[in-house]
Design a protein around this motif. Structure first.
Motif, PDB file in Angstrom:
ATOM      1  N   ASN A   1       0.873  -1.166   0.000  1.00  0.00           N
ATOM      2  CA  ASN A   1       0.000   0.000   0.000  1.00  0.00           C
ATOM      3  C   ASN A   1       0.915   1.223   0.000  1.00  0.00           C
ATOM      4  O   ASN A   1       1.849   1.295   0.800  1.00  0.00           O
ATOM      5  N   ASP A   2       0.650   2.186  -0.860  1.00  0.00           N
ATOM      6  CA  ASP A   2       1.522   3.357  -0.948  1.00  0.00           C
ATOM      7  C   ASP A   2       1.543   4.203   0.322  1.00  0.00           C
ATOM      8  O   ASP A   2       2.383   5.081   0.465  1.00  0.00           O
ATOM      9  N   GLU A   3       0.659   3.904   1.262  1.00  0.00           N
ATOM     10  CA  GLU A   3       0.727   4.580   2.568  1.00  0.00           C
ATOM     11  C   GLU A   3       2.027   4.228   3.282  1.00  0.00           C
ATOM     12  O   GLU A   3       2.454   4.941   4.179  1.00  0.00           O
ATOM     13  N   TYR A   4       2.653   3.130   2.874  1.00  0.00           N
ATOM     14  CA  TYR A   4       3.909   2.706   3.486  1.00  0.00           C
ATOM     15  C   TYR A   4       5.129   3.395   2.884  1.00  0.00           C
ATOM     16  O   TYR A   4       6.240   3.192   3.354  1.00  0.00           O
ATOM     17  N   LEU A   5       4.933   4.177   1.833  1.00  0.00           N
ATOM     18  CA  LEU A   5       6.057   4.884   1.221  1.00  0.00           C
ATOM     19  C   LEU A   5       6.637   5.897   2.194  1.00  0.00           C
ATOM     20  O   LEU A   5       5.907   6.645   2.846  1.00  0.00           O
ATOM     21  N   LEU A   6       7.968   5.918   2.270  1.00  0.00           N
ATOM     22  CA  LEU A   6       8.651   6.876   3.137  1.00  0.00           C
ATOM     23  C   LEU A   6       9.115   8.101   2.363  1.00  0.00           C
ATOM     24  O   LEU A   6       9.481   9.103   2.959  1.00  0.00           O
ATOM     25  N   GLY A   7       9.153   8.003   1.044  1.00  0.00           N
ATOM     26  CA  GLY A   7       9.693   9.089   0.249  1.00  0.00           C
ATOM     27  C   GLY A   7      11.211   8.996   0.139  1.00  0.00           C
ATOM     28  O   GLY A   7      11.877   9.958  -0.215  1.00  0.00           O
ATOM     29  N   VAL A   8      11.747   7.842   0.453  1.00  0.00           N
ATOM     30  CA  VAL A   8      13.179   7.557   0.305  1.00  0.00           C
ATOM     31  C   VAL A   8      13.233   6.408  -0.699  1.00  0.00           C
ATOM     32  O   VAL A   8      13.071   5.242  -0.313  1.00  0.00           O
ATOM     33  N   PRO A   9      13.420   6.730  -1.993  1.00  0.00           N
ATOM     34  CA  PRO A   9      13.230   5.735  -3.055  1.00  0.00           C
ATOM     35  C   PRO A   9      13.932   4.389  -2.841  1.00  0.00           C
ATOM     36  O   PRO A   9      13.308   3.338  -3.022  1.00  0.00           O
ATOM     37  N   GLU A  10      15.194   4.388  -2.471  1.00  0.00           N
ATOM     38  CA  GLU A  10      15.914   3.123  -2.313  1.00  0.00           C
ATOM     39  C   GLU A  10      15.315   2.284  -1.178  1.00  0.00           C
ATOM     40  O   GLU A  10      15.146   1.074  -1.307  1.00  0.00           O
ATOM     41  N   ILE A  11      14.974   2.924  -0.077  1.00  0.00           N
ATOM     42  CA  ILE A  11      14.397   2.201   1.062  1.00  0.00           C
ATOM     43  C   ILE A  11      12.981   1.725   0.725  1.00  0.00           C
ATOM     44  O   ILE A  11      12.611   0.596   1.056  1.00  0.00           O
TER      45      ILE A  11
ATOM     46  N   TRP B   1      12.065   8.172  11.315  1.00  0.00           N
ATOM     47  CA  TRP B   1      13.385   8.586  10.830  1.00  0.00           C
ATOM     48  C   TRP B   1      13.291   9.232   9.450  1.00  0.00           C
ATOM     49  O   TRP B   1      14.076  10.132   9.128  1.00  0.00           O
ATOM     50  N   ALA B   2      12.337   8.812   8.624  1.00  0.00           N
ATOM     51  CA  ALA B   2      12.173   9.430   7.308  1.00  0.00           C
ATOM     52  C   ALA B   2      11.742  10.889   7.461  1.00  0.00           C
ATOM     53  O   ALA B   2      12.224  11.770   6.734  1.00  0.00           O
ATOM     54  N   ASN B   3      10.855  11.154   8.413  1.00  0.00           N
ATOM     55  CA  ASN B   3      10.451  12.541   8.678  1.00  0.00           C
ATOM     56  C   ASN B   3      11.623  13.355   9.223  1.00  0.00           C
ATOM     57  O   ASN B   3      11.806  14.515   8.856  1.00  0.00           O
ATOM     58  N   PHE B   4      12.429  12.751  10.096  1.00  0.00           N
ATOM     59  CA  PHE B   4      13.638  13.409  10.607  1.00  0.00           C
ATOM     60  C   PHE B   4      14.543  13.791   9.433  1.00  0.00           C
ATOM     61  O   PHE B   4      15.068  14.907   9.373  1.00  0.00           O
TER      62      PHE B   4
END
Length: 139
Positions: A11-21, A131-134
Motif C-alpha cells: 500500500n503506498d501509505e507505506y512509502l517513506l519518500g526515500v526511493p531506495e528504502i 526517521w524518514a520525517n527526521f
C-alpha cells in the motif's frame, strides 16, 4: 486457519519518500509473499521451496537493515541505536522461528508469515516513518 491470515498487499501509505528504502520495503513484502504463496500451494513445492525462500528473506532483511542503519547514521538520526536494537531483535526472533518451522506444518508456516508481515508493516508505518520525517526536516 487460512481464513485468518491473508496475503499482504503493498500500500503506498507505506512509502517513506526515500526511493531506495521504499524499493527495499517492497521487495521484503514480495519475498514474504512468496512464502505465503508456497504455503498455500502444492505441498511438495512447500518442502522444496521453503528453505530457499527463508534464506532469501533472512539475507535480504539483513541487507536492508544494514542499508537503513547506514542511512540513519549518515543523516545523524538520534534514534539510531533504538532502531538498530529493534532490527536486531527481529533478526534474532526470525532465526528462532525458522529453527522451529517444519514444512509439514502449514499452520506454523502461516503463523510465521503473519508475524513477519505484521512486524515489517508496523515497523515501516511507525519507526521508519519517524526517521524518514527526521531526514526530510534536516535536509
Amino acid at each position: 486457519m487460512n481464513e485468518e491470515i491473508k496475503k499482504i498487499e503493498w500500500n503506498d501509505e507505506y512509502l517513506l519518500g526515500v526511493p531506495e528504502i521504499d524499493k527495499q520495503h517492497k521487495k521484503l513484502i514480495a519475498i514474504a509473499n512468496e512464502l505465503y504463496d508456497v504455503v498455500n500451494g502444492d505441498e511438495s513445492a512447500l518442502k522444496e521451496k521453503m528453505p530457499s525462500i527463508l534464506k532469501e528473506l533472512t539475507d535480504y532483511t539483513e541487507y536492508h537493515f544494514s542499508n537503513e542503519e547506514e542511512l540513519q547514521k549518515k543523516i545523524g538520526y538520534v534514534g539510531l541505536s533504538t532502531h538498530k536494537a529493534a532490527h536486531e531483535f527481529f533478526i534474532k526472533e526470525v532465526g528462532f522461528q525458522i529453527q522451529k518451522l517444519s514444512a509439514d506444518s502449514k499452520g506454523g508456516v502461516l503463523g510465521f508469515y503473519k508475524y513477519i508481515a505484521n512486524w515489517v508493516l508496523n515497523h515501516i508505518a511507525k519507526a521508519d516513518k519517524i526517521w524518514a520525517n527526521f531526514m526530510k526536516q534536516n535536509s
